[in-house]
Design a protein around this motif. Structure first.
Motif, mmCIF file in Angstrom:
data_model
loop_
_atom_site.group_PDB
_atom_site.id
_atom_site.type_symbol
_atom_site.label_atom_id
_atom_site.label_comp_id
_atom_site.label_asym_id
_atom_site.label_seq_id
_atom_site.Cartn_x
_atom_site.Cartn_y
_atom_site.Cartn_z
ATOM 1 N N THR A 63 0.831 -1.204 0.000
ATOM 2 C CA THR A 63 0.000 0.000 0.000
ATOM 3 C C THR A 63 0.864 1.251 0.000
ATOM 4 O OG1 THR A 63 -1.770 -1.152 1.192
ATOM 5 C CG2 THR A 63 -1.796 1.264 1.251
ATOM 6 N N MET A 64 1.936 1.235 0.786
ATOM 7 C CA MET A 64 2.818 2.394 0.836
ATOM 8 C C MET A 64 3.452 2.675 -0.524
ATOM 9 S SD MET A 64 6.335 3.024 2.889
ATOM 10 C CE MET A 64 7.174 2.312 1.486
ATOM 11 N N PHE A 65 3.913 1.636 -1.205
ATOM 12 C CA PHE A 65 4.538 1.844 -2.510
ATOM 13 C C PHE A 65 3.511 2.251 -3.564
ATOM 14 C CE2 PHE A 65 7.979 -0.849 -0.687
ATOM 15 C CZ PHE A 65 8.972 0.116 -0.767
ATOM 16 N N MET A 66 2.289 1.742 -3.443
ATOM 17 C CA MET A 66 1.224 2.185 -4.346
ATOM 18 C C MET A 66 0.967 3.678 -4.170
ATOM 19 S SD MET A 66 -2.242 3.117 -4.045
ATOM 20 C CE MET A 66 -2.916 2.207 -2.667
ATOM 21 N N LEU A 67 0.892 4.131 -2.908
ATOM 22 C CA LEU A 67 0.673 5.552 -2.632
ATOM 23 C C LEU A 67 1.857 6.391 -3.109
ATOM 24 C CD1 LEU A 67 -0.772 5.150 0.973
ATOM 25 C CD2 LEU A 67 -2.052 5.895 -1.048
ATOM 26 N N ALA A 68 3.075 5.848 -2.970
ATOM 27 C CA ALA A 68 4.260 6.563 -3.449
ATOM 28 C C ALA A 68 4.216 6.741 -4.958
ATOM 29 C CB ALA A 68 5.528 5.817 -3.032
ATOM 30 N N LYS A 69 3.731 5.730 -5.656
ATOM 31 C CA LYS A 69 3.612 5.829 -7.116
ATOM 32 C C LYS A 69 2.584 6.897 -7.498
ATOM 33 C CE LYS A 69 3.075 2.960 -11.250
ATOM 34 N NZ LYS A 69 4.422 3.251 -11.758
ATOM 35 N N LEU A 70 1.460 6.924 -6.786
ATOM 36 C CA LEU A 70 0.454 7.957 -7.038
ATOM 37 C C LEU A 70 1.020 9.353 -6.750
ATOM 38 C CD1 LEU A 70 -2.774 6.341 -5.509
ATOM 39 C CD2 LEU A 70 -2.308 6.758 -7.940
ATOM 40 N N ALA A 71 1.777 9.464 -5.664
ATOM 41 C CA ALA A 71 2.364 10.758 -5.312
ATOM 42 C C ALA A 71 3.369 11.203 -6.365
ATOM 43 C CB ALA A 71 3.037 10.672 -3.943
ATOM 44 N N GLY A 72 4.189 10.260 -6.842
ATOM 45 C CA GLY A 72 5.146 10.595 -7.891
ATOM 46 C C GLY A 72 4.467 11.072 -9.151
ATOM 47 N N GLU A 73 3.366 10.440 -9.512
ATOM 48 C CA GLU A 73 2.617 10.871 -10.698
ATOM 49 C C GLU A 73 1.986 12.242 -10.490
ATOM 50 O OE1 GLU A 73 1.295 6.489 -12.446
ATOM 51 O OE2 GLU A 73 -0.132 7.681 -11.295
ATOM 52 N N ALA A 74 1.741 12.607 -9.240
ATOM 53 C CA ALA A 74 1.150 13.912 -8.932
ATOM 54 C C ALA A 74 2.207 15.011 -8.826
ATOM 55 C CB ALA A 74 0.353 13.828 -7.629
ATOM 56 N N GLY A 75 3.477 14.654 -9.065
ATOM 57 C CA GLY A 75 4.525 15.654 -9.071
ATOM 58 C C GLY A 75 5.296 15.788 -7.771
ATOM 59 N N VAL A 76 5.067 14.893 -6.806
ATOM 60 C CA VAL A 76 5.806 14.936 -5.546
ATOM 61 C C VAL A 76 7.169 14.285 -5.762
ATOM 62 C CG1 VAL A 76 5.805 14.303 -3.118
ATOM 63 C CG2 VAL A 76 3.644 14.799 -4.270
ATOM 64 N N SER A 77 8.233 14.932 -5.305
ATOM 65 C CA SER A 77 9.582 14.419 -5.518
ATOM 66 C C SER A 77 9.873 13.244 -4.591
ATOM 67 C CB SER A 77 10.615 15.515 -5.288
ATOM 68 O OG SER A 77 10.655 15.882 -3.913
ATOM 69 N N VAL A 78 10.865 12.443 -4.984
ATOM 70 C CA VAL A 78 11.287 11.308 -4.156
ATOM 71 C C VAL A 78 11.774 11.788 -2.796
ATOM 72 C CG1 VAL A 78 12.989 9.452 -3.944
ATOM 73 C CG2 VAL A 78 11.823 9.824 -6.125
ATOM 74 N N ALA A 79 12.502 12.912 -2.779
ATOM 75 C CA ALA A 79 13.024 13.441 -1.506
ATOM 76 C C ALA A 79 11.891 13.756 -0.536
ATOM 77 C CB ALA A 79 13.853 14.691 -1.764
ATOM 78 N N GLU A 80 10.804 14.340 -1.028
ATOM 79 C CA GLU A 80 9.666 14.648 -0.163
ATOM 80 C C GLU A 80 8.993 13.382 0.345
ATOM 81 O OE1 GLU A 80 7.350 18.467 -1.448
ATOM 82 O OE2 GLU A 80 8.021 17.451 -3.263
ATOM 83 N N ILE A 81 8.834 12.400 -0.550
ATOM 84 C CA ILE A 81 8.210 11.147 -0.143
ATOM 85 C C ILE A 81 9.026 10.475 0.954
ATOM 86 C CG2 ILE A 81 7.555 8.828 -0.908
ATOM 87 C CD1 ILE A 81 6.987 10.029 -3.676
ATOM 88 N N VAL A 82 10.355 10.455 0.768
ATOM 89 C CA VAL A 82 11.230 9.833 1.764
ATOM 90 C C VAL A 82 11.146 10.577 3.093
ATOM 91 C CG1 VAL A 82 13.643 9.383 2.366
ATOM 92 C CG2 VAL A 82 12.809 8.855 0.066
ATOM 93 N N PHE A 83 11.153 11.920 3.035
ATOM 94 C CA PHE A 83 11.104 12.695 4.279
ATOM 95 C C PHE A 83 9.836 12.399 5.067
ATOM 96 C CE2 PHE A 83 9.527 16.395 6.610
ATOM 97 C CZ PHE A 83 10.570 16.570 7.520
ATOM 98 N N TRP A 84 8.692 12.449 4.409
ATOM 99 C CA TRP A 84 7.438 12.238 5.141
ATOM 100 C C TRP A 84 7.260 10.786 5.548
ATOM 101 C CZ3 TRP A 84 5.129 16.079 7.336
ATOM 102 C CH2 TRP A 84 5.321 17.369 6.827
ATOM 103 N N ARG A 85 7.787 9.868 4.742
ATOM 104 C CA ARG A 85 7.758 8.454 5.142
ATOM 105 C C ARG A 85 8.536 8.266 6.444
ATOM 106 N NH1 ARG A 85 8.510 5.019 7.662
ATOM 107 N NH2 ARG A 85 9.147 2.878 7.281
ATOM 108 N N GLN A 86 9.708 8.883 6.539
ATOM 109 C CA GLN A 86 10.537 8.729 7.721
ATOM 110 C C GLN A 86 10.073 9.619 8.871
ATOM 111 O OE1 GLN A 86 12.049 6.065 7.198
ATOM 112 N NE2 GLN A 86 14.211 6.462 6.811
ATOM 113 N N GLY A 87 9.804 10.885 8.532
ATOM 114 C CA GLY A 87 9.490 11.860 9.568
ATOM 115 C C GLY A 87 8.235 11.546 10.344
#
Length: 292
Positions: free
Chosen positions: A6-30
Motif C-alpha cells: 500500500t505504501m509503494f502504491m501511494l508513493a507511485k500515485l504521489a510521484g505521478e502527482a509531481g511529488v519528488s522522491v526526496a519529499e516522499i522519503v522525508f514524510w515516510r521517515q518523519g
C-alpha cells in the motif's frame, strides 16, 4: 506486506502527482518518529530506544535511506509488480557480499540460486520487447543491493539494540538526511498530495510495527515466506489502478527470482539455524524498516 504494498502504491500515485522522491522519503521517515515516541511514551517504554551506538545507527540510516530512495524510484518508474520483484534480489546480492567481501564459503546450492535469480532478472527486464526504463530497472536492482548491505548492518545492531530502537533511529536519522534535500526538491502541494504524503508515512509506520511483531512472535521460515506475498498485492494494485498486468516475461522471471530467494533462505536456515545476512528474512525486515 499489505501495508508495504500500500505504501509503494501511494508513493507511485504521489510521484505521478509531481511529488519528488526526496519529499516522499522525508514524510515516510518523519511521520514515524512522533508516532513511535507517542506509542512508547503511552506504554512506558521510552527507555527501549536508549543506545550507545548512535554512530552505527546513523550509518545504517544513511545506507537504508539510499535503499528507500531506490525502492521509491523503482515504484514510481516501473509497474508495481516489476519494482516489487526486483526488490526480491536482495538475498542474491547478500550471497555475493558473503562470498566476495566477507570471504565466507558459499556452496553450490546458493551459487545455483544466485544464477537462477539473475536469469530471472534478465527474463523480466528485456526479452519481451517491451522497453522498460533503464533507470527504473537500475533503481530496483540498486534497492536489492542496498538492502543486502543493510541486512549486515541490522545483524550487527541487533546484537545490542532492541528492534524498536533500530526502527526509531532509522526513521530519525533518515528524516534528517531527507530534510537537507527539501529546500532543493520540495514544492507547494494541494490537499490531495498532502493526503498522499500523510498516508505514505502512516502505512510505512504501520508496516514497521507489524513486522516488528512478526519477528518477535513468528518463526523465521514463516516470516520469510510472507515477504513474497507483497507481489500479490502489488500486482492487484497495479491492475486495479493502472491497468497493469504482468507480462509473459514477468510470469517467467518472477518465479525464478522468488525460488532463488527461497533456496538461499532454506539453505541458510539448514546450515546455521540462525538469522543469516543472506536470508530473505533480513530483506523482509529491512524493507519494512526502510518503508522497504
Amino acid at each position: 506486506m499489505v501495508a508495504l504494498a500500500t505504501m509503494f502504491m501511494l508513493a507511485k500515485l504521489a510521484g505521478e502527482a509531481g511529488v519528488s522522491v526526496a519529499e516522499i522519503v522525508f514524510w515516510r521517515q518523519g511521520m514515524a518518529v512522533p508516532i513511535i515516541l507517542g506509542w512508547l511514551a503511552a506504554t512506558g517504554q521510552l527507555t527501549a530506544i536508549r543506545t550507545r551506538r548512535l554512530r552505527n545507527h546513523a550509518l545504517r540510516a544513511t545506507t537504508g535511506t539510499l535503499g528507500l530512495c531506490c525502492n521509491i524510484g523503482a515504484a514510481t518508474l516501473l509497474p508495481l509488480s516489476l519494482g516489487t520483484t526486483l526488490g526480491f534480489t536482495a538475498p542474491l546480492f547478500a550471497v555475493l557480499v558473503t562470498a566476495f567481501v566477507l570471504r565466507e564459503r558459499v556452496g553450490p546450492w546458493r551459487w545455483t540460486a544466485v544464477l537462477l535469480g539473475f536469469l530471472g532478472v534478465i527474463a523480466i527486464a528485456q526479452p519481451s520487447g517491451e522497453a522498460m526504463p533503464a533507470i527504473g530497472v537500475a533503481a530496483g536492482l540498486g534497492a536489492g543491493l542496498v538492502v543486502a548491505i543493510v541486512s549486515f548492518q541490522i545483524r550487527d545492531l541487533s546484537r545490542t539494540e532492541t528492534p524498536i530502537a533500530c526502527v526509531f533511529w532509522f526513521s530519525f536519522f533518515g528524516a534528517l538526511l531527507a530534510a537537507f534535500l527539501l529546500p532543493i526538491y520540495g514544492s507547494a502541494h494541494g490537499t490531495r498530495e498532502w493526503l498522499l504524503l500523510f498516508s505514505i508515512g502512516l502505512a510505512g509506520t504501520i508496516a514497521q510495527f507489524l513486522i516488528t511483531s512478526a519477528l518477535r512472535f513468528g518463526q523465521v521460515a514463516t516470516v520469510v515466506v510472507m515477504d513474497y506475498t507483497t507481489l500479490i498485492w502489488a500486482t492487484l494494485y497495479g491492475w486495479a489502478i493502472w491497468g497493469h498486468l504482468p507480462s509473459a516475461s514477468m510470469w517467467l522471471g518472477a518465479p525464478m527470482i522468488i525460488a532463488a530467494g527461497l533456496i538461499i533462505t532454506s539453505r541458510e536456515h539448514f546450515l546455521s539455524r540462525r538469522v543469516s545476512p543472506a536470508s530473505a528474512l533480513d530483506e523482509s525486515a529491512t524493507r519494512d524498516i526502510q518503508g522497504t
